[in-house]
Scaffold this active site. Structure first.
Site, PDB file in Angstrom:
ATOM      1  N   GLU A 187      -8.075  13.636  -0.817  1.00 20.03           N
ATOM      2  CA  GLU A 187      -7.213  12.636  -1.357  1.00 20.03           C
ATOM      3  C   GLU A 187      -6.569  11.786  -0.082  1.00 20.03           C
ATOM      4  OE1 GLU A 187      -5.506  12.974  -4.907  1.00 20.03           O
ATOM      5  OE2 GLU A 187      -6.929  14.549  -5.667  1.00 20.03           O
TER       6      GLU A 187
HETATM    7  N1  CAA Z   1      -4.018  -0.672  -4.609  1.00 25.79           N
HETATM    8  C1  CAA Z   1      -4.425  -1.977  -4.885  1.00 25.79           C
HETATM    9  N2  CAA Z   1      -5.372  -2.412  -3.653  1.00 25.79           N
HETATM   10  C2  CAA Z   1      -5.565  -1.670  -2.691  1.00 25.79           C
HETATM   11  C3  CAA Z   1      -5.162  -0.565  -2.502  1.00 25.79           C
HETATM   12  C4  CAA Z   1      -4.199   0.073  -3.179  1.00 25.79           C
HETATM   13  N3  CAA Z   1      -3.220   1.317  -3.121  1.00 25.79           N
HETATM   14  N4  CAA Z   1      -5.558  -0.068  -1.398  1.00 25.79           N
HETATM   15  C5  CAA Z   1      -6.435  -1.063  -0.704  1.00 25.79           C
HETATM   16  N5  CAA Z   1      -6.368  -1.882  -1.811  1.00 25.79           N
HETATM   17  C6  CAA Z   1      -7.368  -3.119  -1.585  1.00 25.79           C
HETATM   18  C7  CAA Z   1      -6.829  -4.057  -0.335  1.00 25.79           C
HETATM   19  O1  CAA Z   1      -5.813  -4.831  -0.585  1.00 25.79           O
HETATM   20  C8  CAA Z   1      -7.994  -4.613   0.052  1.00 25.79           C
HETATM   21  O2  CAA Z   1      -8.199  -5.830  -1.058  1.00 25.79           O
HETATM   22  P1  CAA Z   1      -8.606  -7.317  -0.363  1.00 25.79           P
HETATM   23  O3  CAA Z   1      -9.917  -7.216   0.166  1.00 25.79           O
HETATM   24  O4  CAA Z   1      -8.823  -8.232  -1.642  1.00 25.79           O
HETATM   25  O5  CAA Z   1      -7.673  -7.555   0.553  1.00 25.79           O
HETATM   26  C9  CAA Z   1      -9.140  -3.823  -0.294  1.00 25.79           C
HETATM   27  O6  CAA Z   1      -8.506  -2.959  -1.337  1.00 25.79           O
HETATM   28  C10 CAA Z   1      -9.719  -3.009   0.864  1.00 25.79           C
HETATM   29  O7  CAA Z   1      -8.684  -2.313   1.403  1.00 25.79           O
HETATM   30  P2  CAA Z   1      -8.330  -2.403   2.755  1.00 25.79           P
HETATM   31  O8  CAA Z   1      -8.837  -3.535   3.565  1.00 25.79           O
HETATM   32  O9  CAA Z   1      -6.965  -1.860   3.000  1.00 25.79           O
HETATM   33  O10 CAA Z   1      -9.428  -1.127   3.248  1.00 25.79           O
HETATM   34  P3  CAA Z   1      -9.612  -0.397   4.707  1.00 25.79           P
HETATM   35  O11 CAA Z   1     -11.196  -0.258   5.049  1.00 25.79           O
HETATM   36  O12 CAA Z   1      -8.661  -0.784   5.763  1.00 25.79           O
HETATM   37  O13 CAA Z   1      -9.198   1.199   4.128  1.00 25.79           O
HETATM   38  C11 CAA Z   1      -7.744   2.972   3.648  1.00 25.79           C
HETATM   39  C12 CAA Z   1      -7.912   1.420   3.841  1.00 25.79           C
HETATM   40  C13 CAA Z   1      -6.318   3.159   3.282  1.00 25.79           C
HETATM   41  C14 CAA Z   1      -8.043   3.880   4.724  1.00 25.79           C
HETATM   42  C15 CAA Z   1      -8.501   3.452   2.598  1.00 25.79           C
HETATM   43  O14 CAA Z   1      -9.803   3.512   2.623  1.00 25.79           O
HETATM   44  C16 CAA Z   1      -8.205   5.094   2.169  1.00 25.79           C
HETATM   45  O15 CAA Z   1      -7.416   5.552   1.353  1.00 25.79           O
HETATM   46  N6  CAA Z   1      -9.346   5.965   2.759  1.00 25.79           N
HETATM   47  C17 CAA Z   1      -9.152   7.230   1.925  1.00 25.79           C
HETATM   48  C18 CAA Z   1      -9.794   7.495   1.011  1.00 25.79           C
HETATM   49  C19 CAA Z   1      -9.295   8.973   0.307  1.00 25.79           C
HETATM   50  O16 CAA Z   1      -8.369   9.284   0.188  1.00 25.79           O
HETATM   51  N7  CAA Z   1     -10.382   9.703  -0.028  1.00 25.79           N
HETATM   52  C20 CAA Z   1     -10.296  10.811  -0.861  1.00 25.79           C
HETATM   53  C21 CAA Z   1     -11.379  11.130  -1.681  1.00 25.79           C
HETATM   54  S1  CAA Z   1     -10.996  11.746  -3.304  1.00 25.79           S
HETATM   55  C22 CAA Z   1     -10.543  13.348  -3.277  1.00 25.79           C
HETATM   56  O17 CAA Z   1     -10.516  14.032  -2.339  1.00 25.79           O
HETATM   57  C23 CAA Z   1     -10.504  13.914  -4.658  1.00 25.79           C
HETATM   58  C24 CAA Z   1     -10.790  15.329  -4.561  1.00 25.79           C
HETATM   59  O18 CAA Z   1     -11.776  15.786  -5.192  1.00 25.79           O
HETATM   60  C25 CAA Z   1      -9.743  16.177  -4.192  1.00 25.79           C
END
Ligand code: CAA
Length: 384
Positions: free
Chosen positions: A368
């Protein structure tokens, strides 16, 4: 912020504690060793209303707040973090996403049984399918495609590290429908796990949380009805990210539980174990460790509760959830390592539980959103 828990919150905490001690503790070492899914425990959790805690009563949930969820997660994960992650994914990622972003039809069809955790008397849970072999932290780099075919999407690709992968009946899948639009081409789809074209690989042989089933899932020409899309076309990534914020509160609480479970065992052991003619606790080297453990755990707990209160009050909790997840998971890793150290050789064998807790703690720094991803989210937020 004032943390005087309500009577209801304290009752839920006590119910979770009783459940953990009476139903999870017996067999926890064996389930870890055999990588056995805690089927009976999940069935009982569903009957307790803990598989859809924050879902409204009208949709089969328990209708309680995020603070209660944090309290329950901590108590359960003190004893069995595998049960905790299964519960957390269904609560925070699957049912919460459906409750906030689902249509009435989607809620009736999927949310009601998922929130109850049962359908026709059998376990009925969900999974969140974002990660791919080449899209982990870089979550927008999705290769799974959902091709628009008019009244349905054609799903092709591979998802991995999926918690509840082989036991879930419903998959909540992120897939790309418009690659040229990048993250704004991604859709979030509700997929019936028994649809034609789905292949579930054998579960991973993991370091920790070995009771939970983590699998790779392959989709080959799977038809997903258009009405199973959450939100508008191309909105999927944003909705999934918003939902992940809540998921991070769940994993932070899991980490908190692992840390406090290990701490309680180390404290007890330090009172019982004699060395150099007195209990371990009398040695300042051990007392200082326990003092630091207690302090860090309390700080982690406050961060979890702060994020939960913000969520319950309808505020933006993204930063707080990431802070809670980052701090609680780093705390869990540190506290469990120290708990093993305090136990000495006994800490290194399975009967004393803390070695399992140390293995379980590690994943909380990874899934996550890794600790590094949490720092990205926090960094961007503080720079705003
Ligand atoms: N709420 C709303 N919108 C959001 C957001 C949020 N919390 N976070 C990002 N966005 C939007 C951004 O505003 C952007 O929108 P626009 O293009 O319109 O501006 C779009 O989404 C893309 O976001 P970023 O440009 O910020 O994307 P990025 O490539 O820079 O990545 C990151 C951001 C924070 C690294 C993200 O990719 C991330 O959180 N990565 C980790 C993923 C993760 O947590 N994976 C876990 C898998 S689930 C799991 O583990 C479950 C399980 O089984 C236990």
């Amino acid at each position: 912020m004032y943390f005087d828990f309500t009577e209801e919150q304290l009752l839920i905490k006590q119910a979770a504690k009783d459940f953990a001690i009476n139903e999870c503790l017996p067999g926890v070492i064996e389930r870890d060793e055999k990588q056995q899914f805690p089927k009976e425990q999940i069935s009982m959790l569903a009957d307790l209303g803990f598989m859809g805690m924050m879902i409204n009563l009208e949709y089969g949930g328990a209708g309680i707040d995020t603070v209660s969820y944090v309290l329950a997660m901590e108590e359960i994960c003190k004893v069995d973090a595998s049960v905790g992650v299964i519960m957390s994914v269904n609560n925070s990622l699957v049912t919460t996403g459906l409750q906030i972003f689902g249509t009435e039809e989607q809620k009736q069809e999927f949310l009601v049984p998922l929130a109850q955790g049962k359908k026709n008397g059998e376990i009925f849970i969900g999974a969140f399918l974002l990660s791919e072999p080449e899209a982990g932290s870089d979550a927008t780099a999705q290769k799974t495609t959902a091709e628009d075919k008019g009244d349905y999407y054609l799903l092709n690709g591979t998802k991995n590290w999926i918690t509840n992968g082989s036991t879930a009946s419903v998959y909540m899948v992120i897939a790309q429908s418009n690659p040229e639009k990048g993250s704004n081409g991604l859709n979030w789809l509700i997929v019936d796990r028994f649809s034609e074209g789905i292949e579930v690989a054998p579960k991973e042989n993991k370091m920790g949380v070995r009771g939970s089933d983590t699998c790779t899932i392959h989709f080959t020409n799977v038809k997903v009805p258009k009405q199973n899309r959450l939100g508008k076309e191309g909105e999927g990534f944003k909705l999934a990210m918003k939902t992940l914020g809540g998921g991070r509160i769940g994993i932070a609480s899991q980490a908190l539980g692992i840390a406090s479970g290990a701490y309680e065992r180390a404290l007890q052991y330090s009172k019982e174990r004699q060395s150099f003619g007195q209990p371990l606790f009398n040695h300042q080297a051990i007392q200082f460790k326990l003092a630091d453990m207690a302090t860090r755990i309390e700080a982690a707990r406050l961060l979890c509760l702060k994020a939960a209160i913000e969520k319950d009050n309808g505020k933006d909790f993204t930063q707080s959830a990431s802070m809670a997840k980052l701090y609680a998971s780093e705390t869990a890793m540190w506290v469990t390592t120290e708990a093993v150290q305090i136990h000495g050789g006994y800490g290194y064998v399975k009967e004393y539980h803390v070695e399992r807790m140390m293995r379980d703690a590690k994943i909380t720094q990874i899934y996550e959103g890794t600790s590094e991803v949490q720092r990205i989210v926090i960094g961007r937020s503080v720079l705003k």
